[in-house]
Design a protein around this motif. Structure first.
Motif, PDB file in Angstrom:
ATOM      1  N   LEU A 125       0.868  -1.160   0.000  1.00 24.54           N
ATOM      2  CA  LEU A 125       0.000   0.000   0.000  1.00 24.54           C
ATOM      3  C   LEU A 125       0.911   1.216   0.000  1.00 24.54           C
ATOM      4  O   LEU A 125       1.658   1.429   0.966  1.00 24.54           O
ATOM      5  CB  LEU A 125      -0.906  -0.013   1.235  1.00 24.54           C
ATOM      6  CG  LEU A 125      -1.904   1.134   1.368  1.00 24.54           C
ATOM      7  CD1 LEU A 125      -2.915   1.093   0.228  1.00 24.54           C
ATOM      8  CD2 LEU A 125      -2.623   1.044   2.706  1.00 24.54           C
ATOM      9  N   ASN A 126       0.892   1.950  -1.099  1.00 25.75           N
ATOM     10  CA  ASN A 126       1.803   3.086  -1.265  1.00 25.75           C
ATOM     11  C   ASN A 126       3.252   2.680  -0.997  1.00 25.75           C
ATOM     12  O   ASN A 126       4.009   3.401  -0.355  1.00 25.75           O
ATOM     13  CB  ASN A 126       1.381   4.253  -0.377  1.00 25.75           C
ATOM     14  CG  ASN A 126      -0.015   4.746  -0.721  1.00 25.75           C
ATOM     15  OD1 ASN A 126      -0.406   4.750  -1.884  1.00 25.75           O
ATOM     16  ND2 ASN A 126      -0.771   5.132   0.279  1.00 25.75           N
ATOM     17  N   GLY A 127       3.615   1.480  -1.442  1.00 21.58           N
ATOM     18  CA  GLY A 127       4.980   0.981  -1.317  1.00 21.58           C
ATOM     19  C   GLY A 127       5.282   0.218  -0.038  1.00 21.58           C
ATOM     20  O   GLY A 127       6.299  -0.466   0.047  1.00 21.58           O
ATOM     21  N   TYR A 128       4.420   0.310   0.972  1.00 22.57           N
ATOM     22  CA  TYR A 128       4.658  -0.353   2.251  1.00 22.57           C
ATOM     23  C   TYR A 128       4.069  -1.766   2.218  1.00 22.57           C
ATOM     24  O   TYR A 128       2.899  -1.940   1.853  1.00 22.57           O
ATOM     25  CB  TYR A 128       4.013   0.460   3.380  1.00 22.57           C
ATOM     26  CG  TYR A 128       4.168  -0.157   4.739  1.00 22.57           C
ATOM     27  CD1 TYR A 128       5.406  -0.177   5.389  1.00 22.57           C
ATOM     28  CD2 TYR A 128       3.084  -0.748   5.369  1.00 22.57           C
ATOM     29  CE1 TYR A 128       5.553  -0.762   6.639  1.00 22.57           C
ATOM     30  CE2 TYR A 128       3.222  -1.331   6.625  1.00 22.57           C
ATOM     31  CZ  TYR A 128       4.452  -1.339   7.254  1.00 22.57           C
ATOM     32  OH  TYR A 128       4.594  -1.921   8.480  1.00 22.57           O
ATOM     33  N   PRO A 129       4.827  -2.800   2.617  1.00 22.01           N
ATOM     34  CA  PRO A 129       4.315  -4.175   2.576  1.00 22.01           C
ATOM     35  C   PRO A 129       3.226  -4.397   3.628  1.00 22.01           C
ATOM     36  O   PRO A 129       3.460  -4.192   4.821  1.00 22.01           O
ATOM     37  CB  PRO A 129       5.550  -5.024   2.869  1.00 22.01           C
ATOM     38  CG  PRO A 129       6.483  -4.124   3.603  1.00 22.01           C
ATOM     39  CD  PRO A 129       6.211  -2.738   3.103  1.00 22.01           C
ATOM     40  N   VAL A 130       2.036  -4.795   3.156  1.00 22.17           N
ATOM     41  CA  VAL A 130       0.900  -4.953   4.069  1.00 22.17           C
ATOM     42  C   VAL A 130       0.319  -6.362   4.079  1.00 22.17           C
ATOM     43  O   VAL A 130      -0.543  -6.675   4.895  1.00 22.17           O
ATOM     44  CB  VAL A 130      -0.210  -3.932   3.760  1.00 22.17           C
ATOM     45  CG1 VAL A 130       0.276  -2.516   4.041  1.00 22.17           C
ATOM     46  CG2 VAL A 130      -0.704  -4.045   2.320  1.00 22.17           C
ATOM     47  N   GLY A 131       0.775  -7.226   3.176  1.00 20.23           N
ATOM     48  CA  GLY A 131       0.238  -8.583   3.142  1.00 20.23           C
ATOM     49  C   GLY A 131       0.988  -9.459   2.169  1.00 20.23           C
ATOM     50  O   GLY A 131       1.836  -8.987   1.405  1.00 20.23           O
ATOM     51  N   CYS A 132       0.665 -10.754   2.218  1.00 19.42           N
ATOM     52  CA  CYS A 132       1.349 -11.700   1.341  1.00 19.42           C
ATOM     53  C   CYS A 132       0.480 -12.930   1.085  1.00 19.42           C
ATOM     54  O   CYS A 132      -0.538 -13.142   1.747  1.00 19.42           O
ATOM     55  CB  CYS A 132       2.684 -12.133   1.947  1.00 19.42           C
ATOM     56  SG  CYS A 132       2.551 -13.028   3.510  1.00 19.42           S
ATOM     57  N   GLY A 133       0.929 -13.724   0.143  1.00 17.54           N
ATOM     58  CA  GLY A 133       0.301 -14.993  -0.181  1.00 17.54           C
ATOM     59  C   GLY A 133       1.241 -15.799  -1.061  1.00 17.54           C
ATOM     60  O   GLY A 133       2.099 -15.223  -1.739  1.00 17.54           O
ATOM     61  N   ALA A 134       1.082 -17.104  -1.029  1.00 17.17           N
ATOM     62  CA  ALA A 134       1.962 -17.976  -1.803  1.00 17.17           C
ATOM     63  C   ALA A 134       1.139 -18.901  -2.683  1.00 17.17           C
ATOM     64  O   ALA A 134      -0.006 -19.230  -2.369  1.00 17.17           O
ATOM     65  CB  ALA A 134       2.839 -18.796  -0.855  1.00 17.17           C
ATOM     66  N   LEU A 135       1.752 -19.322  -3.759  1.00 18.75           N
ATOM     67  CA  LEU A 135       1.154 -20.272  -4.692  1.00 18.75           C
ATOM     68  C   LEU A 135       2.153 -21.395  -4.888  1.00 18.75           C
ATOM     69  O   LEU A 135       3.276 -21.153  -5.332  1.00 18.75           O
ATOM     70  CB  LEU A 135       0.879 -19.566  -6.029  1.00 18.75           C
ATOM     71  CG  LEU A 135       0.200 -20.371  -7.120  1.00 18.75           C
ATOM     72  CD1 LEU A 135      -1.248 -20.638  -6.756  1.00 18.75           C
ATOM     73  CD2 LEU A 135       0.277 -19.611  -8.439  1.00 18.75           C
ATOM     74  N   ARG A 136       1.755 -22.630  -4.522  1.00 18.93           N
ATOM     75  CA  ARG A 136       2.659 -23.762  -4.707  1.00 18.93           C
ATOM     76  C   ARG A 136       1.923 -24.885  -5.431  1.00 18.93           C
ATOM     77  O   ARG A 136       0.728 -25.109  -5.215  1.00 18.93           O
ATOM     78  CB  ARG A 136       3.238 -24.235  -3.384  1.00 18.93           C
ATOM     79  CG  ARG A 136       2.288 -24.967  -2.477  1.00 18.93           C
ATOM     80  CD  ARG A 136       3.025 -25.470  -1.250  1.00 18.93           C
ATOM     81  NE  ARG A 136       2.130 -26.231  -0.386  1.00 18.93           N
ATOM     82  CZ  ARG A 136       2.472 -26.706   0.784  1.00 18.93           C
ATOM     83  NH1 ARG A 136       3.685 -26.514   1.253  1.00 18.93           N
ATOM     84  NH2 ARG A 136       1.616 -27.393   1.509  1.00 18.93           N
ATOM     85  N   PRO A 137       2.626 -25.591  -6.286  1.00 20.17           N
ATOM     86  CA  PRO A 137       2.001 -26.667  -7.051  1.00 20.17           C
ATOM     87  C   PRO A 137       1.538 -27.819  -6.160  1.00 20.17           C
ATOM     88  O   PRO A 137       2.218 -28.182  -5.198  1.00 20.17           O
ATOM     89  CB  PRO A 137       3.125 -27.157  -7.972  1.00 20.17           C
ATOM     90  CG  PRO A 137       4.201 -26.143  -7.903  1.00 20.17           C
ATOM     91  CD  PRO A 137       4.038 -25.415  -6.623  1.00 20.17           C
ATOM     92  N   LEU A 138       0.374 -28.359  -6.500  1.00 17.94           N
ATOM     93  CA  LEU A 138      -0.087 -29.610  -5.898  1.00 17.94           C
ATOM     94  C   LEU A 138       0.104 -30.749  -6.901  1.00 17.94           C
ATOM     95  O   LEU A 138       0.543 -31.829  -6.548  1.00 17.94           O
ATOM     96  CB  LEU A 138      -1.558 -29.515  -5.503  1.00 17.94           C
ATOM     97  CG  LEU A 138      -1.884 -28.661  -4.285  1.00 17.94           C
ATOM     98  CD1 LEU A 138      -3.394 -28.522  -4.124  1.00 17.94           C
ATOM     99  CD2 LEU A 138      -1.261 -29.251  -3.039  1.00 17.94           C
ATOM    100  N   ASP A 139      -0.274 -30.490  -8.149  1.00 21.27           N
ATOM    101  CA  ASP A 139      -0.081 -31.436  -9.241  1.00 21.27           C
ATOM    102  C   ASP A 139      -0.081 -30.629 -10.540  1.00 21.27           C
ATOM    103  O   ASP A 139      -0.035 -29.405 -10.501  1.00 21.27           O
ATOM    104  CB  ASP A 139      -1.150 -32.551  -9.229  1.00 21.27           C
ATOM    105  CG  ASP A 139      -2.576 -32.027  -9.319  1.00 21.27           C
ATOM    106  OD1 ASP A 139      -2.827 -31.076 -10.101  1.00 21.27           O
ATOM    107  OD2 ASP A 139      -3.450 -32.555  -8.610  1.00 21.27           O
TER     108      ASP A 139
END
Length: 159
Positions: free
Chosen positions: A57-71
């Motif tokens: 948000l305006n350059g400041y890190p406010v959240g995250c999430g990851a994507l990893r393979p299952l198949d």
């Protein structure tokens, strides 16, 4: 006006590591366990067809999430987190939208995720953006809430 930008970043950057640390601590306290890591390892998103997304948000890190393979056809969303002062401002939706965009780019047909019973806000978010309940697909904790969303490439919807 504030702008939320969610994009793929190195999982080992200082901002990424800090967000993961905060999430793990929050989950450990919430569920009264010693490890709130939920089985996530940075290597999970350092392989092909995976990603780690940071929302700013305006350059400041406010959240995250990851994507990893299952198949070959499905990936899992992990490490969804929004700093408490920034919740209910569209951060989670921005992260999910970017993870879904990347999943389509990587050729996945669906996304799955699991969350705990003490996170009703997360459940509401996932259901609001089109995820539907499925049986648990990983782990042995019976109280987990599992969800899936089928992805449809934009080209299919064109006339």
């Amino acid at each position: 006006m504030s702008t939320i930008v969610a994009s793929s970043e190195n999982v080992r950057s200082a901002d990424s590591e800090q967000l993961i640390k905060e999430l793990s601590a929050e989950l450990a306290a919430l569920y009264e366990v010693s490890d709130g890591g939920a089985g996530f390892h940075p290597e999970d998103v350092e392989q092909p067809r995976s990603a780690f997304v940071v929302a700013r948000l305006n350059g400041y890190p406010v959240g995250c999430g990851a994507l990893r393979p299952l198949d070959d056809n499905a990936a899992e969303i992990k490490r969804m987190y929004t700093r408490s002062d920034y919740r209910r401002q569209g951060v989670g939706q921005a992260i999910i939208a970017e993870l879904e965009r990347l999943a389509l780019e990587f050729g996945y047909a669906s996304l799955k995720l699991q969350t705990g019973p003490l996170q009703p806000e997360a459940v509401k978010l996932y259901e609001r953006v089109g995820y539907y309940p499925i049986p648990r697909f990983e782990g042995d904790w019976e109280l987990v809430h599992a969800y899936r969303k089928d992805l449809v490439p934009a080209e299919i919807n064109r006339p």
